[in-house]
Design a protein around this motif. Structure first.
Motif, short mmCIF file in Angstrom:
data_model
loop_
_atom_site.label_atom_id
_atom_site.label_comp_id
_atom_site.label_asym_id
_atom_site.label_seq_id
_atom_site.Cartn_x
_atom_site.Cartn_y
_atom_site.Cartn_z
N ARG A 17 0.84 -1.20 0.00
CA ARG A 17 0.00 0.00 0.00
C ARG A 17 0.87 1.25 0.00
NH1 ARG A 17 -4.60 2.33 -1.55
NH2 ARG A 17 -5.09 4.04 -0.19
N VAL A 18 1.93 1.23 0.78
CA VAL A 18 2.84 2.37 0.84
C VAL A 18 3.50 2.57 -0.52
CG1 VAL A 18 4.98 3.24 1.87
CG2 VAL A 18 3.24 2.21 3.32
N GLU A 19 3.95 1.49 -1.16
CA GLU A 19 4.58 1.59 -2.47
C GLU A 19 3.60 2.16 -3.49
OE1 GLU A 19 6.05 -2.28 -3.35
OE2 GLU A 19 7.81 -2.03 -2.07
N PHE A 20 2.35 1.72 -3.45
CA PHE A 20 1.36 2.23 -4.39
C PHE A 20 1.12 3.72 -4.16
CE2 PHE A 20 -3.06 3.10 -5.66
CZ PHE A 20 -2.94 2.83 -7.01
N ASP A 21 1.04 4.12 -2.91
CA ASP A 21 0.85 5.54 -2.60
C ASP A 21 2.04 6.37 -3.08
OD1 ASP A 21 -1.61 5.06 -1.47
OD2 ASP A 21 -0.88 5.09 0.60
N GLU A 22 3.25 5.84 -2.93
CA GLU A 22 4.45 6.53 -3.41
C GLU A 22 4.41 6.65 -4.94
OE1 GLU A 22 7.73 4.28 -1.92
OE2 GLU A 22 7.45 4.98 0.13
#
Length: 101
Positions: A17-22
């Motif tokens: 999720r963090v990677e997608f947000d980044e």
């Protein structure tokens, strides 16, 4: 009652999720013309020729925009090679050097 089915489904990891947000944040930092070209060719699967027709510009212009967008995204996301890409197909398609056309 769905209890067994609930145990079978896998929940996405927080890391993904963090990677997608980044990725979304980095994509938003691109100039609009580069972002549009990248999404058309990389994510939507249009050929360079089709994307050029949609954007009403030359095929070479689309190729340049896509290349600049990929280069900029790679820098923003600290990507050095394909091993740094996530498992998501759309992410790989957008950032890879491939594409139809």
């Amino acid at each position: 009652d769905g209890t067994y089915a609930e145990t079978l489904k896998s929940h996405p990891e927080q890391h993904s999720r963090v990677e997608f947000d980044e990725f979304r944040a980095a994509l938003a930092k691109l100039p609009p013309d580069q972002r549009e070209a990248l999404i058309l060719v990389g994510a939507s699967g249009f050929s360079y020729e089709e994307a050029a027709a949609i954007c009403d510009c030359a095929v070479g212009t689309i190729k340049s925009r896509v290349n600049r967008a990929r280069t900029r995204l790679s820098g923003l996301l600290s990507i050095e090679g394909t091993d740094d890409f996530g498992p998501d197909h759309a992410t790989r398609a957008i950032l890879s050097a491939g594409g139809r056309g």
